[in-house]
Write a protein that holds these residues in place. Structure first.
Motif, mmCIF file in Angstrom:
data_model
loop_
_atom_site.group_PDB
_atom_site.id
_atom_site.type_symbol
_atom_site.label_atom_id
_atom_site.label_comp_id
_atom_site.label_asym_id
_atom_site.label_seq_id
_atom_site.Cartn_x
_atom_site.Cartn_y
_atom_site.Cartn_z
ATOM 1 N N ALA A 91 56.313 8.344 -14.965
ATOM 2 C CA ALA A 91 57.777 9.068 -14.526
ATOM 3 C C ALA A 91 58.588 9.041 -16.127
ATOM 4 N N ILE A 92 57.688 8.113 -16.992
ATOM 5 C CA ILE A 92 57.874 8.452 -18.366
ATOM 6 C C ILE A 92 58.000 9.622 -19.299
ATOM 7 N N ALA A 93 57.036 10.528 -18.453
ATOM 8 C CA ALA A 93 56.414 11.562 -19.077
ATOM 9 C C ALA A 93 57.773 12.528 -18.364
ATOM 10 N N LEU A 94 58.176 12.322 -17.442
ATOM 11 C CA LEU A 94 58.742 13.537 -16.023
ATOM 12 C C LEU A 94 60.552 13.251 -16.453
ATOM 13 N N ALA A 95 60.398 11.897 -17.471
ATOM 14 C CA ALA A 95 62.126 11.918 -18.336
ATOM 15 C C ALA A 95 61.968 12.019 -19.383
ATOM 16 N N LEU A 96 60.614 12.120 -19.972
ATOM 17 C CA LEU A 96 60.876 12.791 -21.942
ATOM 18 C C LEU A 96 60.004 14.330 -21.923
ATOM 19 N N THR A 97 60.651 15.134 -20.481
ATOM 20 C CA THR A 97 60.467 16.569 -20.559
ATOM 21 C C THR A 97 61.583 16.829 -19.693
ATOM 22 N N SER A 98 62.702 16.418 -19.495
ATOM 23 C CA SER A 98 63.459 16.604 -18.677
ATOM 24 C C SER A 98 64.675 16.764 -20.047
ATOM 25 N N GLY A 99 64.476 16.805 -21.133
ATOM 26 C CA GLY A 99 65.882 17.394 -22.376
ATOM 27 C C GLY A 99 66.375 15.946 -22.829
ATOM 28 N N ILE A 100 66.539 15.675 -22.150
ATOM 29 C CA ILE A 100 67.134 14.083 -23.132
ATOM 30 C C ILE A 100 67.029 14.002 -24.433
ATOM 31 N N LYS A 101 68.506 13.529 -24.932
ATOM 32 C CA LYS A 101 68.425 13.517 -26.544
ATOM 33 C C LYS A 101 67.153 12.740 -27.465
ATOM 34 N N GLY A 102 66.374 12.777 -28.210
ATOM 35 C CA GLY A 102 66.162 11.978 -29.039
ATOM 36 C C GLY A 102 64.516 12.183 -28.325
ATOM 37 N N GLU A 103 64.155 13.190 -27.634
ATOM 38 C CA GLU A 103 63.008 12.878 -26.583
ATOM 39 C C GLU A 103 61.468 13.107 -27.682
#
Lengths: 293, 461
Positions: A91-103
């Motif tokens: 879940a975290i990895a998906l969120a952090l590869t989706s291009g959100i700010k401050g990745e």
């Protein structure tokens, strides 16, 4: 001519693999073999008498009910830890590869728990579970947190699972991020054009192509949680009344507190076999799911 | 063809590496053997190890299980080095409450034991063959120490450990909190029976509005101090009788469930349990927090010992006067234990005799004597560590108020000799402590408790 090449290859091999092979042999292979040998003797520090006793220690292991109880406790702990830590990491990895700010910052943040040693981490969670949460629980009347989680066998079990998952998730996340970014963009785009929804893309493409990462992560989390010792020591110390002793903790107590080295070592071998069988079976089964893009 | 060649290369490498390693391990194996030979050679201290540095420089190691005072020891070592530049004492520290004896065992197993070890008597007893018989200095220490101290260092008939600290425990009370609750002065000698204790607790609870007894829910407190030490030591005033009773329990000839002392002890425990300050969550066992609540008077009583001073001595806003009550186990004020508090020599200095050279042993003994008799040493132990020294003419006074209270019982000879625990196996407190924790939390009843504890003792060789 041929001989020269062989020597050259050997030299190269030693240059690169030698140091780690040496370390592996010294700190793992030799202790393992010596330990295996010790299970057939009645050796201990006090008598220093290494006479051969055959399978006596293994018979003692079979009769040691507490060991099997704690081994089953460990297997349940591993089961939940592996599932929770991997789902969390994905879940975290998906969120952090989706291009959100401050990745980048978030990635570093989630990874940090891994840089904290197990002992420190255990004390951290210990004060959280036995001080902070009961305080809040009593103040706001949350029944779940009114007493410390660490004084109840079932809750202490979940405390262990939560603390381990929290630590492992950050590490696994890094591997999943690498796995997900390795999924070719063109396939995802093609799927989108064909009308696949986000969930379908995730399930049918991203996760399928990231199976190698999943295999690695499940294997890692499995073996690491099976061998948890430091966190167990600092978080629950096996308590309440020795009910949360994970297998490794139990083995250490057996060998060093009760001075039963042979039995403790034999239990360690049993644990090794259990871990090896489970870990190899799962990676064999999961590997079958691997596909080429 | 090609894979096979690669395989050959790998095999060659492995063989080379293994050969190298075999060489290493062969050498260390030889060392261990020579040490083992020295050990079996008996206590004459034959110099089996290599002659240490040709000069006069001697390095001795000091293994410390009193981990909370590691730094005080290190300072003392440095001071001794100034006085005696030839001798360097190196500390082998252990973590507080962590893997202490494991470190000692690995040292011993690798043929590299510490020269001096500060250990519990029960550990010294387990490894008694590895330590130097201190017979030659016994007379000297009998002169230096208070009566009974040297006996505390005699294990299996041999003087193996030099006593340096004395500890006592019982039902501690916070004088201010207790007297405020009672509305007047409190005389500890009025509490000699279980009923008197119950009445007192009832009164204090009514006045304070909370259960007034702190029970530290840790296995060592419940299993070792309460059930194990008191239960077996109160069988008789004669330690040998206690040992005999313990042997009977192990052999299954005596049942704890039929024993008046154990039953009396648990009857009292039931009362303490009823008035437990941590009733809602009895197993939290936070040593700092429990000490703090007692020292500030939130709980008026605490089943603990004078070592608590290490935690509360420097606490801000604590009360200053503390006393100690015996734990009454019956309603007859004259029964053994109803007027006495437990007192023991919990740590001893032992000198290695498995690898140390005679010079090292000599240096170790000289250093210990300096530490125990010089003003610097005594000051460090009593003032900085806050411990009680069982020595005559100690040149410093301890600030430990609890130790002072226990000292009053010691002066009158009203102590319980808990020496029987020195012969117990090293895991007894963890195993029986777990059963006591279950009992404290209400997970098992008394029959089950006796069953578990009896089963443990009968499983001991």
């Amino acid at each position: 001519m041929k001989g020269k090449i062989i020597w050259k290859n050997t030299g190269l091999f030693l240059l690169f693999a030698g140091p780690s092979l040496f370390a592996f042999t010294v700190v793992f292979l030799i202790p393992f073999l010596v330990g295996f040998y010790l299970t057939f003797t009645k050796w201990d520090v006090i008598r220093n008498d290494g006479s051969f006793v055959g399978f006596v220690n293994y018979v003692a292991v079979m009769r040691d009910k507490a060991f099997w109880t704690q081994l089953w406790f460990t297997i349940r702990y591993v089961f939940f830890t592996v599932i929770i830590s991997n789902v969390l990491a994905i879940a975290i990895a998906l969120a952090l590869t989706s291009g959100i700010k401050g990745e980048r910052w978030l990635r570093a943040g989630y990874f940090t728990p891994n840089l904290i040693g197990g002992i420190v981490l255990g004390y951290l969670w210990q004060s959280l579970f036995s001080r902070v949460l009961p305080y809040l629980g009593q103040k706001y009347g949350w029944a779940l947190f009114q007493t410390s989680w660490l004084t109840n066998t079932d809750k202490a079990f979940w405390a262990l699972v939560i603390a381990t998952s929290w630590q492992l998730a950050g590490y696994l996340m890094i591997i999943y991020i690498a796995g997900f970014t390795g999924v070719p963009k063109d396939i995802v785009e093609a799927a989108k054009i064909d009308g696949a929804g986000n969930f379908a893309i995730l399930r049918k493409i991203v996760l399928r192509l990231a199976v190698p990462a999943i295999v690695v992560c499940v294997f890692l989390s499995l073996s690491r949680s099976f061998l948890t010792y430091d966190l167990n020591l600092s978080l629950t110390k096996g308590g309440p009344f020795n009910s949360t002793e994970l297998a490794t903790f139990y083995i250490v107590q057996m060998a060093f507190q009760s001075n039963q080295y042979g039995v403790g070592q034999a239990e360690a071998i049993v644990l090794f076999v259990v871990v090896a069988v489970i870990a190899l079976t799962q990676s064999y089964l999961l590997k079958k799911l691997e596909v080429e893009s | 063809m090609k894979p096979r060649k690669r395989f050959a290369v790998l095999a060659v490498c492995l063989v080379l590496l293994l050969g190298l390693l075999a060489g290493c391990s062969g050498k260390s194996g030889g060392n261990t053997d020579s040490n083992a030979g020295g050990t079996s050679g008996g206590g004459t201290g034959t110099p089996t190890s290599t002659p240490s540095a040709s000069g006069k420089q001697i390095k001795i190691t000091f293994f410390n299980t009193s981990a909370e005072v590691n730094e005080v020891f290190e300072k003392l070592f440095a001071k001794y080095h100034e006085v005696n530049p030839n001798v360097t004492v190196e500390l082998i520290p252990t973590p507080i409450g962590g893997a202490q004896i494991e470190i000692f065992q690995s040292r011993l197993a690798s043929g590299n034991p510490p020269t001096i070890s500060n250990l519990d008597p029960s550990h010294i007893y387990v490894y008694r063959d590895k330590f130097l018989d201190l017979e030659p200095v016994k007379a000297k220490y009998e002169e230096l120490t208070l009566p009974g101290a040297v006996e505390g260092g005699i294990l299996d008939g041999k003087f193996l450990g030099i006593p340096w600290t004395a500890q006592g425990y019982g039902l501690l009370y916070n004088k201010r909190a207790l007297e405020e609750a009672l509305g007047g002065p409190f005389d500890p000698s009025t509490i000699r029976t279980r009923d008197a204790l119950k009445e007192l607790l009832d009164k204090v609870q009514a006045a304070m509005g909370v259960p007034p007894v702190m029970i530290h829910g840790a296995d060592w407190s419940l299993g070792a101090h309460y059930l194990g030490a008191l239960g077996f030591s109160l069988q008789s005033r004669d330690m040998n009788e206690n040992l005999k009773y313990w042997e009977d329990v192990k052999a299954g000839r005596a049942k704890l469930a039929d024993n008046p002392v154990f039953n009396g002890l648990l009857d009292t425990f039931d009362i303490l349990k009823e008035y437990n300050y941590r009733k809602n969550d009895p197993l939290v066992a936070n040593y700092e927090l429990d000490g703090q609540d007692f020292a500030k008077g939130n709980a008026a009583f605490y089943f603990m010992g004078d070592w608590l001073w290490a935690v509360i001595g420097s606490m801000e806003g604590r009360d200053s006067e503390f006393g100690v009550l015996p734990v009454p186990i019956s309603n007859n004020p004259d029964d053994y234990g109803n007027g006495q508090v437990a007192f023991s020599h919990p740590k001893l200095f032992a000198v290695d005799n498995s690898a140390a050279t005679p010079e090292e042993q000599q240096a170790a003994l000289e250093f210990l004597e300096w530490m125990l008799t010089s003003e610097e040493g005594q000051k460090a132990i009593t003032e900085e560590m806050g411990l009680t020294m069982p020595y005559k003419n100690v040149k410093a006074t301890s600030s430990n108020a609890i130790a002072k209270a226990i000292g009053e019982y010691v002066e009158k000879g009203e102590t319980i000799n808990i020496g029987v625990i020195n012969y117990f196996p090293t895991d007894y407190w963890a195993k029986t402590g777990a059963s006591m924790q279950k009992y404290l939390a209400g997970a098992i009843n008394r029959d089950q408790l006796f069953q578990e504890v009896q089963a443990y003792w009968e499983s001991v060789e």
